[in-house]
Design a protein around this motif. Sequence first.
Motif, PDB file in Angstrom:
ATOM      1  N   VAL A  61       0.873  -1.183   0.000  1.00  0.00           N
ATOM      2  CA  VAL A  61       0.000   0.000   0.000  1.00  0.00           C
ATOM      3  C   VAL A  61       0.905   1.226   0.000  1.00  0.00           C
ATOM      4  O   VAL A  61       1.628   1.473   0.969  1.00  0.00           O
ATOM      5  N   VAL A  62       0.887   1.966  -1.096  1.00  0.00           N
ATOM      6  CA  VAL A  62       1.706   3.170  -1.222  1.00  0.00           C
ATOM      7  C   VAL A  62       0.855   4.374  -0.838  1.00  0.00           C
ATOM      8  O   VAL A  62      -0.145   4.684  -1.497  1.00  0.00           O
ATOM      9  N   LEU A  63       1.243   5.049   0.240  1.00  0.00           N
ATOM     10  CA  LEU A  63       0.506   6.200   0.758  1.00  0.00           C
ATOM     11  C   LEU A  63       1.242   7.479   0.398  1.00  0.00           C
ATOM     12  O   LEU A  63       2.471   7.548   0.502  1.00  0.00           O
ATOM     13  N   LEU A  64       0.494   8.510   0.007  1.00  0.00           N
ATOM     14  CA  LEU A  64       1.093   9.795  -0.313  1.00  0.00           C
ATOM     15  C   LEU A  64       0.920  10.733   0.873  1.00  0.00           C
ATOM     16  O   LEU A  64      -0.203  10.963   1.339  1.00  0.00           O
ATOM     17  N   ALA A  65       2.039  11.270   1.347  1.00  0.00           N
ATOM     18  CA  ALA A  65       2.051  12.024   2.604  1.00  0.00           C
ATOM     19  C   ALA A  65       1.317  13.350   2.519  1.00  0.00           C
ATOM     20  O   ALA A  65       0.980  13.932   3.552  1.00  0.00           O
ATOM     21  N   ASN A  66       1.026  13.833   1.312  1.00  0.00           N
ATOM     22  CA  ASN A  66       0.395  15.151   1.192  1.00  0.00           C
ATOM     23  C   ASN A  66      -1.101  15.068   0.923  1.00  0.00           C
ATOM     24  O   ASN A  66      -1.711  16.020   0.435  1.00  0.00           O
ATOM     25  N   SER A  67      -1.709  13.931   1.256  1.00  0.00           N
ATOM     26  CA  SER A  67      -3.162  13.828   1.146  1.00  0.00           C
ATOM     27  C   SER A  67      -3.740  13.197   2.408  1.00  0.00           C
ATOM     28  O   SER A  67      -3.404  12.060   2.752  1.00  0.00           O
ATOM     29  N   GLY A  68      -4.623  13.945   3.074  1.00  0.00           N
ATOM     30  CA  GLY A  68      -5.313  13.422   4.244  1.00  0.00           C
ATOM     31  C   GLY A  68      -6.656  12.817   3.905  1.00  0.00           C
ATOM     32  O   GLY A  68      -7.386  12.375   4.803  1.00  0.00           O
ATOM     33  N   ILE A  69      -6.988  12.782   2.619  1.00  0.00           N
ATOM     34  CA  ILE A  69      -8.303  12.286   2.199  1.00  0.00           C
ATOM     35  C   ILE A  69      -8.209  10.778   1.994  1.00  0.00           C
ATOM     36  O   ILE A  69      -8.176  10.263   0.866  1.00  0.00           O
ATOM     37  N   HIS A  80      -4.782  10.739  -5.884  1.00  0.00           N
ATOM     38  CA  HIS A  80      -3.396  10.747  -5.415  1.00  0.00           C
ATOM     39  C   HIS A  80      -3.372  10.712  -3.890  1.00  0.00           C
ATOM     40  O   HIS A  80      -2.834  11.592  -3.236  1.00  0.00           O
ATOM     41  N   ASN A  81      -3.993   9.690  -3.327  1.00  0.00           N
ATOM     42  CA  ASN A  81      -3.952   9.509  -1.878  1.00  0.00           C
ATOM     43  C   ASN A  81      -3.275   8.190  -1.498  1.00  0.00           C
ATOM     44  O   ASN A  81      -2.423   8.159  -0.637  1.00  0.00           O
ATOM     45  N   PHE A  82      -3.642   7.096  -2.150  1.00  0.00           N
ATOM     46  CA  PHE A  82      -2.927   5.838  -1.959  1.00  0.00           C
ATOM     47  C   PHE A  82      -3.182   4.916  -3.140  1.00  0.00           C
ATOM     48  O   PHE A  82      -4.184   5.042  -3.839  1.00  0.00           O
ATOM     49  N   TRP A  83      -2.249   3.998  -3.345  1.00  0.00           N
ATOM     50  CA  TRP A  83      -2.352   2.994  -4.396  1.00  0.00           C
ATOM     51  C   TRP A  83      -1.935   1.653  -3.812  1.00  0.00           C
ATOM     52  O   TRP A  83      -0.884   1.545  -3.175  1.00  0.00           O
ATOM     53  N   GLU A 127     -14.795  12.158  -3.386  1.00  0.00           N
ATOM     54  CA  GLU A 127     -13.906  13.310  -3.319  1.00  0.00           C
ATOM     55  C   GLU A 127     -12.501  12.869  -2.959  1.00  0.00           C
ATOM     56  O   GLU A 127     -12.306  11.946  -2.173  1.00  0.00           O
ATOM     57  N   SER A 128     -11.530  13.538  -3.565  1.00  0.00           N
ATOM     58  CA  SER A 128     -10.132  13.322  -3.208  1.00  0.00           C
ATOM     59  C   SER A 128      -9.316  14.507  -3.721  1.00  0.00           C
ATOM     60  O   SER A 128      -9.572  15.017  -4.812  1.00  0.00           O
ATOM     61  N   PHE A 129      -8.382  14.944  -2.928  1.00  0.00           N
ATOM     62  CA  PHE A 129      -7.447  15.988  -3.353  1.00  0.00           C
ATOM     63  C   PHE A 129      -6.219  15.902  -2.480  1.00  0.00           C
ATOM     64  O   PHE A 129      -6.251  15.354  -1.375  1.00  0.00           O
ATOM     65  N   ASP A 130      -5.118  16.417  -2.998  1.00  0.00           N
ATOM     66  CA  ASP A 130      -3.905  16.478  -2.202  1.00  0.00           C
ATOM     67  C   ASP A 130      -3.577  17.936  -1.921  1.00  0.00           C
ATOM     68  O   ASP A 130      -4.196  18.840  -2.477  1.00  0.00           O
ATOM     69  N   VAL A 131      -2.621  18.172  -1.060  1.00  0.00           N
ATOM     70  CA  VAL A 131      -2.331  19.524  -0.576  1.00  0.00           C
ATOM     71  C   VAL A 131      -1.227  20.166  -1.405  1.00  0.00           C
ATOM     72  O   VAL A 131      -0.117  19.627  -1.520  1.00  0.00           O
ATOM     73  N   HIS A 132      -1.546  21.323  -1.981  1.00  0.00           N
ATOM     74  CA  HIS A 132      -0.569  22.138  -2.701  1.00  0.00           C
ATOM     75  C   HIS A 132      -0.534  23.562  -2.171  1.00  0.00           C
ATOM     76  O   HIS A 132       0.442  24.278  -2.387  1.00  0.00           O
TER      77      HIS A 132
END
Length: 239
Positions: free
Chosen positions: A101-109, A180-183, A215-220
């Motif tokens: 499970v690959v988690l992206l640190a810049n998305s809390g969704i 872009h939250n996890f794969w 809904e999903s979004f990452d932080v920019h």
Amino acid sequence: MKISALLTGRGNNTLKDKNILPVLGKPLLYYPAMAAKTCSLITDFYVSSDDEKILNAAADCGYKKIVRPNELGLPTAQHKDVIIHALSEMKKDGVAPDILVVLLANSGIVKTEWICESIENLINNPNLSASVPVMLEMDNHPYRSKRLREDGCLDTWFDFRGKSISTNRQDLPMNFVLCHNFWTLNLKNSLYSKEEGQQPWSFMGNNIKPIIVKESFDVHTEEDILKTEKWLQLNNISY
């Protein structure tokens, strides 16, 4: 099957320290990290970063540190290379996952149930290469998108000659956008497969089971931090 989580985040970003900016009093990466932590199917937890602050924040959540080489901390670094490096470091610990499970640190969704569902999809269907969250997106459908020609005018991305494409979005084939939250990857069928996967995320392979989310979004930007807080509160997510 051996199932591991890998939290990924780099320190070189346009929004300084975005992966650890406070969200409801916790660093942003705390939310994807804990969403995986509370999935009982996962047994090993790692974090890959070039940034000591990110590594320490993830370690506070129970993630073992993997320090990236400098070239994997650049904006040009590819996720595939980050994953390959992390897996080689995990192997030194005797950890060789079947599912990652690959988690992206810049998305809390992220919801724990989404992660568990993605893993169960791969366990129940060994032919799948990945299972990932997607959103249905009809407004910005590829059939409705335009490219710029060399003469400065707009053109279609596809050759529609001899075809009639409806201007009504509801008439078009369903269009899904990757989140872009996890794969979640079945490594044998994705990263380790000899068959080339779907571009641009070739490491996901070719048999990708969707999890449709609203809904999903990452932080920019700092506004995205506020949006994340609102989403977490509306979904009653706390750890």
